[in-house]
Motif scaffolding. Structure first.
Motif, PDB file in Angstrom:
ATOM      1  N   GLU A 136       0.819  -1.143   0.010  1.00  0.00           N
ATOM      2  CA  GLU A 136       0.067   0.133  -0.115  1.00  0.00           C
ATOM      3  C   GLU A 136       0.962   1.199   0.073  1.00  0.00           C
ATOM      4  OE1 GLU A 136      -3.078  -0.010   2.865  1.00  0.00           O
ATOM      5  OE2 GLU A 136      -3.119  -2.149   2.992  1.00  0.00           O
ATOM      6  N   SER A 137       1.814   1.245   0.746  1.00  0.00           N
ATOM      7  CA  SER A 137       2.718   2.412   0.831  1.00  0.00           C
ATOM      8  C   SER A 137       3.325   2.563  -0.470  1.00  0.00           C
ATOM      9  CB  SER A 137       3.766   2.359   2.068  1.00  0.00           C
ATOM     10  OG  SER A 137       4.754   3.188   1.986  1.00  0.00           O
ATOM     11  N   MET A 138       3.763   1.428  -0.972  1.00  0.00           N
ATOM     12  CA  MET A 138       4.777   1.509  -2.376  1.00  0.00           C
ATOM     13  C   MET A 138       3.899   2.149  -3.343  1.00  0.00           C
ATOM     14  SD  MET A 138       7.612   0.782  -2.520  1.00  0.00           S
ATOM     15  CE  MET A 138       9.081  -0.066  -1.855  1.00  0.00           C
ATOM     16  N   SER A 139       2.413   1.953  -3.197  1.00  0.00           N
ATOM     17  CA  SER A 139       1.360   2.579  -4.105  1.00  0.00           C
ATOM     18  C   SER A 139       1.277   4.137  -4.263  1.00  0.00           C
ATOM     19  CB  SER A 139       0.016   1.963  -4.000  1.00  0.00           C
ATOM     20  OG  SER A 139      -0.941   2.590  -4.942  1.00  0.00           O
ATOM     21  N   VAL A 140       1.469   4.597  -2.857  1.00  0.00           N
ATOM     22  CA  VAL A 140       1.476   6.038  -2.625  1.00  0.00           C
ATOM     23  C   VAL A 140       2.762   6.473  -3.155  1.00  0.00           C
ATOM     24  CG1 VAL A 140       1.342   7.680  -0.874  1.00  0.00           C
ATOM     25  CG2 VAL A 140      -0.175   5.804  -0.606  1.00  0.00           C
ATOM     26  N   THR A 141       3.820   5.927  -2.801  1.00  0.00           N
ATOM     27  CA  THR A 141       5.055   6.622  -3.290  1.00  0.00           C
ATOM     28  C   THR A 141       5.139   6.203  -4.650  1.00  0.00           C
ATOM     29  OG1 THR A 141       6.183   5.594  -1.271  1.00  0.00           O
ATOM     30  CG2 THR A 141       7.556   6.350  -3.106  1.00  0.00           C
ATOM     31  N   GLY A 142       4.647   5.281  -5.488  1.00  0.00           N
ATOM     32  CA  GLY A 142       4.700   5.473  -6.687  1.00  0.00           C
ATOM     33  C   GLY A 142       3.732   6.547  -7.491  1.00  0.00           C
ATOM     34  N   ARG A 143       2.631   6.820  -7.052  1.00  0.00           N
ATOM     35  CA  ARG A 143       1.972   8.014  -7.436  1.00  0.00           C
ATOM     36  C   ARG A 143       2.750   9.298  -7.378  1.00  0.00           C
ATOM     37  NH1 ARG A 143      -2.378   5.315  -5.207  1.00  0.00           N
ATOM     38  NH2 ARG A 143      -2.293   6.281  -3.399  1.00  0.00           N
ATOM     39  N   THR A 144       3.456   9.496  -6.279  1.00  0.00           N
ATOM     40  CA  THR A 144       4.424  10.507  -6.288  1.00  0.00           C
ATOM     41  C   THR A 144       5.564  10.606  -7.162  1.00  0.00           C
ATOM     42  OG1 THR A 144       3.806  10.715  -3.571  1.00  0.00           O
ATOM     43  CG2 THR A 144       5.912  11.598  -4.520  1.00  0.00           C
ATOM     44  N   MET A 170       8.993   1.105  -8.462  1.00  0.00           N
ATOM     45  CA  MET A 170       8.748   0.580  -6.922  1.00  0.00           C
ATOM     46  C   MET A 170       8.988  -0.554  -6.592  1.00  0.00           C
ATOM     47  SD  MET A 170       8.464   3.515  -5.147  1.00  0.00           S
ATOM     48  CE  MET A 170      10.023   3.960  -6.215  1.00  0.00           C
ATOM     49  N   GLY A 171       8.427  -1.400  -7.494  1.00  0.00           N
ATOM     50  CA  GLY A 171       8.648  -2.854  -7.447  1.00  0.00           C
ATOM     51  C   GLY A 171      10.192  -3.528  -7.672  1.00  0.00           C
ATOM     52  N   GLY A 172      10.842  -3.028  -8.147  1.00  0.00           N
ATOM     53  CA  GLY A 172      12.190  -3.004  -8.448  1.00  0.00           C
ATOM     54  C   GLY A 172      13.055  -2.922  -6.866  1.00  0.00           C
ATOM     55  N   VAL A 173      12.481  -1.750  -6.685  1.00  0.00           N
ATOM     56  CA  VAL A 173      13.025  -1.100  -5.274  1.00  0.00           C
ATOM     57  C   VAL A 173      12.787  -2.282  -4.315  1.00  0.00           C
ATOM     58  CG1 VAL A 173      13.188   0.405  -3.328  1.00  0.00           C
ATOM     59  CG2 VAL A 173      13.431   1.143  -5.613  1.00  0.00           C
ATOM     60  N   MET A 174      11.548  -2.597  -4.108  1.00  0.00           N
ATOM     61  CA  MET A 174      10.943  -3.596  -3.114  1.00  0.00           C
ATOM     62  C   MET A 174      11.551  -4.798  -3.165  1.00  0.00           C
ATOM     63  SD  MET A 174       6.739  -4.421  -2.285  1.00  0.00           S
ATOM     64  CE  MET A 174       6.544  -5.159  -3.871  1.00  0.00           C
ATOM     65  N   GLU A 175      11.464  -5.353  -4.551  1.00  0.00           N
ATOM     66  CA  GLU A 175      12.206  -6.788  -4.570  1.00  0.00           C
ATOM     67  C   GLU A 175      13.588  -6.733  -4.393  1.00  0.00           C
ATOM     68  OE1 GLU A 175      10.764  -9.904  -4.942  1.00  0.00           O
ATOM     69  OE2 GLU A 175       8.864  -8.518  -4.807  1.00  0.00           O
ATOM     70  N   ALA A 176      14.299  -5.771  -4.489  1.00  0.00           N
ATOM     71  CA  ALA A 176      16.011  -5.561  -4.219  1.00  0.00           C
ATOM     72  C   ALA A 176      15.887  -5.669  -2.559  1.00  0.00           C
ATOM     73  CB  ALA A 176      16.403  -4.276  -4.536  1.00  0.00           C
TER      74      ALA A 176
END
Length: 209
Positions: A136-144, A170-176
């Motif tokens: 959920e947080s990544m989704s908000v950051t992704g919109r920013t 954002m997905g790449g950062v999360m998986e890393a």
């Protein structure tokens, strides 16, 4: 000799008492939470225990962090990401600008609070509730990020391509981050994030055959 300067023209304005108290309270809550989690685990740690150790009320904890997961996930860098991107040179390719800002965010966390960063990333990887809230947080950051990319490219921030690219980053950062935690925090997180961004930008490396 002249007196030494105590401030410089570029120094940010001094925060007022109210803002300093907010920062202190937020830090106390996070410190209490991390300490309890280290001692007894994430699931066993309650908001009431966190509030008691931080010497605040449970309602104060929820005022700063809507959920327990947010105490783990919230950091100080997200709010300034768009500002950092806007400050990059206008002629710099936007992928380079994004990479710079993301690396800076990673560097802030791992440099200032390395033990906390390792704990946070482990929880992100191992605790389903934290991982779900992270999405959920990544989704908000992704919109920013999408808005910042749109400003630099002149594209529509709600356009499909911009949304896909920003969320892929954002997905790449999360998986890393998960990869780093799953492998015992070996290596440098910023280097792993670079590899992830390379994969998003250029695709997979050439395989055998």
């Amino acid at each position: 000799m002249t007196a030494a300067r105590t401030t410089a023209p570029s120094d940010p304005p001094r925060l007022g008492l109210r803002e300093r108290k907010k920062i202190k309270t937020r830090a106390a809550i996070r410190t209490a939470a991390y300490g309890l989690i280290r001692e007894q685990g994430y699931e066993a740690t309650t908001v009431e225990q966190i509030a008691d150790r931080a010497e605040v009320s449970p309602s104060t904890v929820f005022r700063y962090f809507p959920t327990k997961e947010d105490i783990v996930l919230t950091d100080a860098y997200d709010p300034v990401m768009a500002e950092e991107l806007a400050a990059r040179p206008a002629d710099e390719p936007w992928p380079d600008s994004v990479r710079y800002v993301i690396r800076k965010a990673i560097g802030v966390g791992t440099g200032e609070e390395p033990e906390v960063t390792r704990l946070r990333t482990r929880l992100m990887s191992e605790v389903p509730a934290v991982r779900s809230r992270m999405l959920e947080s990544m989704s908000v950051t992704g919109r920013t990020l999408a808005r910042a990319i749109a400003e630099r490219t002149g594209l529509d921030p709600d356009g499909l391509e911009v949304r896909v690219v920003s969320m892929s980053l954002m997905g790449g950062v999360m998986e890393a981050t998960h990869y780093w935690a799953e492998h015992g925090h070996r290596g440098d997180l910023a280097d792993l994030v670079d590899r992830a961004l390379d994969a998003v930008e250029h695709g997979l490396p050439a395989g055998k055959g």
